[in-house]
Structure formats: C-alpha cells, structure tokens
Design a protein around this motif. Structure first.
Motif: not given
Length: 197
Positions: A114-130
């Motif tokens: 993945l491009p870095r910014d997309k990976a960061l966005s997806l991981l931050r979304h997961r953090l919000t869910q957690l």
C-alpha cells in the motif's frame, strides 16, 4: 473470508505467476500455518476457487515426467482489485475473533503493498474502532455483574480489555513507525515487499 485468500493472492501477485507448490512453500517458510491458520490443502482449494471466480487465470501448465502437471496462475485485473480490497479491509476493520486475528496477520504481511498514507489512514481507522471496543469493555467491567452474571465473568471482560489495550499500543507504535518513514512502501522509490514480479 479467510486469511488464506489474501495470502494466496499476495504470493501469486508477488511472484507474477506461481503454481500451488510455490505458494505453499512460500507460505510455509513464513510459518503462515501457525500465525494465519493456513492449511496446505486450503491453498490448492483457494487457487482453484479463485480461478473459477476469475480472480486468477492460468499463466502456464508445465508437465513433469512421473508427476502431475503444474498449473501456474497469475492475478487478473479483478484479482488485483480483490487483493487491494481484502488488504484494506483486514487492516481497517477490528474484529476480535480468531479469524480476525488471522486476517490482520495476513494484511500486515502485505502492508508494504500500500502507499504509506493509505496504510496510515486504514490503521488509524482501526485504532478508532478499538477505542470504541475499549469503551465497551470498560463499561462491562464497571457494570457487568449488574445484569446477573456470575462474578468471575468479569475476568473475561478484563481479558478482552487487556487484549484491546495491547492492540492499541501496538497500532499506535506501528503508525508512528510508518509515519516516520520506516519500511519501504508501495509509493517509495525502492522496491517494496510484495511488489509484483
């Protein structure tokens, strides 16, 4: 969907084309049978199923004296789309089931695709869910026995909370590492892990 599907697509993608034995050997050298619950027989099943779904196509068939023909597969356009979709979904969606853990492990394997910014966005979304799951677990700990559950059930809530907190800590650290430039990603100048062969 299983982690096997993403892993098989990723290995075939990485090699450009691969036959079942190559995919199996690659995944077993990564010990994916342990951390993603990949059974060797499921690899061959996944290849055939994804061929019928038009996610993979036959790249070549090699005959071997005294042995079966080996069919090598490559991703189709739809296969690349499915790979990207599963990768994003498994990184972004927090699922505390055993299958969810396997899917996250498979997604982290191909994170550099993945491009870095997309990976960061997806991981931050997961953090919000957690964060939402942590709030639920905390609420259960505070009020869990109010609804008549046996007192020892609160240990399950503590276990759930500890698991969520550990995931959050790991994710925050991963986001920080990615944000500071760690790991070669798909949009970097160097060749990232999992780049199509």
């Amino acid at each position: 969907m299983s982690a096997t599907r993403l892993l098989v697509l990723g290995v075939v993608r990485m090699h450009g084309s691969a036959h079942g034995y190559q995919v199996r050997r690659e995944l077993l050298t990564w010990s994916a049978d342990k951390w993603a619950n990949v059974a060797p027989g499921s690899i061959y099943h996944a290849l055939k199923k994804m061929e019928t779904e038009k996610l993979l196509e036959v790249a070549s068939t090699d005959g071997h004296p005294g042995g079966p023909d080996r069919t090598a597969y490559r991703l189709t356009h739809d296969g690349e789309t499915e790979f990207q979709h599963l990768l994003a979904k498994y990184l972004a969606e927090s699922d505390d089931s055993a299958q969810g853990a396997y899917r996250l492990a498979a997604a982290v394997t191909f994170l550099p695709a993945l491009p870095r910014d997309k990976a960061l966005s997806l991981l931050r979304h997961r953090l919000t869910q957690l964060g939402g799951q942590r709030a639920s677990a905390t609420d259960l700990l505070e009020h869990g026995t109010d609804w008549g559950q046996p007192e020892h059930v609160t240990e399950l809530y503590r276990l759930w909370l500890a698991s969520i907190e550990a995931q959050e800590r790991w994710l925050r650290e991963l986001v920080a590492r990615l944000g500071s430039g760690h790991y070669v990603m798909a949009d970097d100048d160097e060749v990232a892990f999992g780049t199509p062969g």
